[in-house]
Design an enzyme around this catalytic site. Structure first.
Site, PDB file in Angstrom:
ATOM      1  N   GLU A 182      -2.518  -6.489  -0.400  1.00 31.61           N
ATOM      2  CA  GLU A 182      -1.717  -6.749  -1.603  1.00 31.61           C
ATOM      3  C   GLU A 182      -0.589  -7.738  -1.301  1.00 31.61           C
ATOM      4  O   GLU A 182      -0.201  -8.529  -2.157  1.00 31.61           O
ATOM      5  CB  GLU A 182      -1.175  -5.416  -2.157  1.00 31.61           C
ATOM      6  N   HIS A 231      -0.739  -6.115   4.566  1.00 32.26           N
ATOM      7  CA  HIS A 231      -1.593  -5.414   3.590  1.00 32.26           C
ATOM      8  C   HIS A 231      -2.199  -6.453   2.640  1.00 32.26           C
ATOM      9  O   HIS A 231      -1.546  -7.443   2.310  1.00 32.26           O
ATOM     10  CB  HIS A 231      -0.766  -4.379   2.827  1.00 32.26           C
ATOM     11  N   ASN A 264       0.317   5.418   2.467  1.00 32.84           N
ATOM     12  CA  ASN A 264       0.949   4.222   1.928  1.00 32.84           C
ATOM     13  C   ASN A 264       1.283   4.520   0.470  1.00 32.84           C
ATOM     14  O   ASN A 264       0.403   4.484  -0.389  1.00 32.84           O
ATOM     15  CB  ASN A 264      -0.039   3.045   2.057  1.00 32.84           C
TER      16      ASN A 264
HETATM   17  P1  PGA Z   1      -6.320   3.422  -1.621  1.00 32.88           P
HETATM   18  O1  PGA Z   1      -5.325   2.372  -0.877  1.00 32.88           O
HETATM   19  O2  PGA Z   1      -6.461   4.598  -0.721  1.00 32.88           O
HETATM   20  O3  PGA Z   1      -5.615   3.732  -2.910  1.00 32.88           O
HETATM   21  O4  PGA Z   1      -7.612   2.687  -1.829  1.00 32.88           O
HETATM   22  C1  PGA Z   1      -5.420   2.160   0.502  1.00 32.88           C
HETATM   23  C2  PGA Z   1      -4.419   1.109   0.901  1.00 32.88           C
HETATM   24  O5  PGA Z   1      -4.231   0.146   0.151  1.00 32.88           O
HETATM   25  O6  PGA Z   1      -3.782   1.194   1.975  1.00 32.88           O
END
Ligand code: PGA
Length: 245
Positions: A96, A94, A8
């Protein structure tokens, strides 16, 4: 089950760095790794076209999709557009997007339905916040997200679940192997209850996965791959994780 190693890329880079990144990743994928893993990279929308010509072993994915088919939806991208761009996967729900765009389970399900209708495989993200875990609500939260976010028609062919505890994303903190085992077993049991082929749905772990912790995470039952943010931006880290699969 082959592990799915998904990158991602989030909102990072430019056309030049995205091109170098995919070239670096493809150069490091050996036939041995292809026997044990499937790979997908999810660049920002505006870099998909630059990444596409360099794909040989990796599949292409996007980070979001509209729930609508076309028309007056300024700023959105449809599932048909992603398919036309040779995408096979799309990340949905996700944390976020749930946090910064207030995406609800119902919206995630509508997006997933639209994506599946175009033949895209969805990577549907679920996971609890730190406060929820401290209150021991993680199972209830994740079960609610699964119930609300899986669309009609979801099956092992068109759906991947990514368990990403919100407090582990981009923080350097990872859940313990025991926490991951317990949650993946719980998700598996719910998938088996809900879907005829729930035993075959891949469940990825995500949240600060890196080469140093990948072996321990991949050794856990029902971990069928990883959704990787930060470490997917460096070919040696992305493939360093896959090597532990
Ligand atoms: P990270 O993100 O590996 O930077 O913790 C994972 C994600 O948000 O899919």
């Amino acid at each position: 089950m082959k592990k799915l190693i998904a990158g991602n890329w989030k909102m990072n880079g430019d056309i030049s760095s995205a091109t170098s990144l995919i070239r670096g990743i493809e150069a490091k994928i050996t036939p041995d790794l292809q026997n044990t893993c499937d790979f997908v990279v999810c660049p920002p929308f505006v870099h998909l076209a630059a990444v596409k010509p360099h794909l040989t072993s990796c599949r292409l994915g996007a980070q979001d999709v509209s729930e609508k088919p076309n028309g007056a939806v300024t700023g959105d991208i449809s599932a048909a557009m992603l398919k036309d761009m040779a995408c096979d996967y799309v990340i949905l729900g996700h944390s976020e997007r749930r946090q910064f765009h207030e995406e609800t389970d119902m919206l995630v399900a509508a997006k997933a339905y639209a994506a599946n209708a175009q033949g895209l495989v969805t990577i549907i993200c679920v996971g609890e916040t730190e406060t929820q875990r401290m209150a021991d609500q993680q199972n209830m939260v994740v079960e609610g997200q699964l119930n609300g976010s899986l669309p009609e028609g979801a099956d092992a062919g068109n759906t991947v679940i990514a368990y990403e505890p919100v407090w582990a994303i981009g923080t350097g903190k990872t859940a313990t192997a025991e926490d991951i085992r317990a949650m993946h077993a719980f998700i598996r049991s719910k998938l088996i209850e809900k879907l005829a082929d729930g035993a075959n749905v891949r469940i990825l772990y995500g949240g600060s996965v890196k080469p140093a912790n990948a072996a321990e995470i991949f050794a856990v039952a029902d971990v069928n791959g990883a959704l990787i943010g930060g470490a997917s931006l460096k070919p040696e880290d992305f493939l360093g994780i896959a090597e532990h699969s």
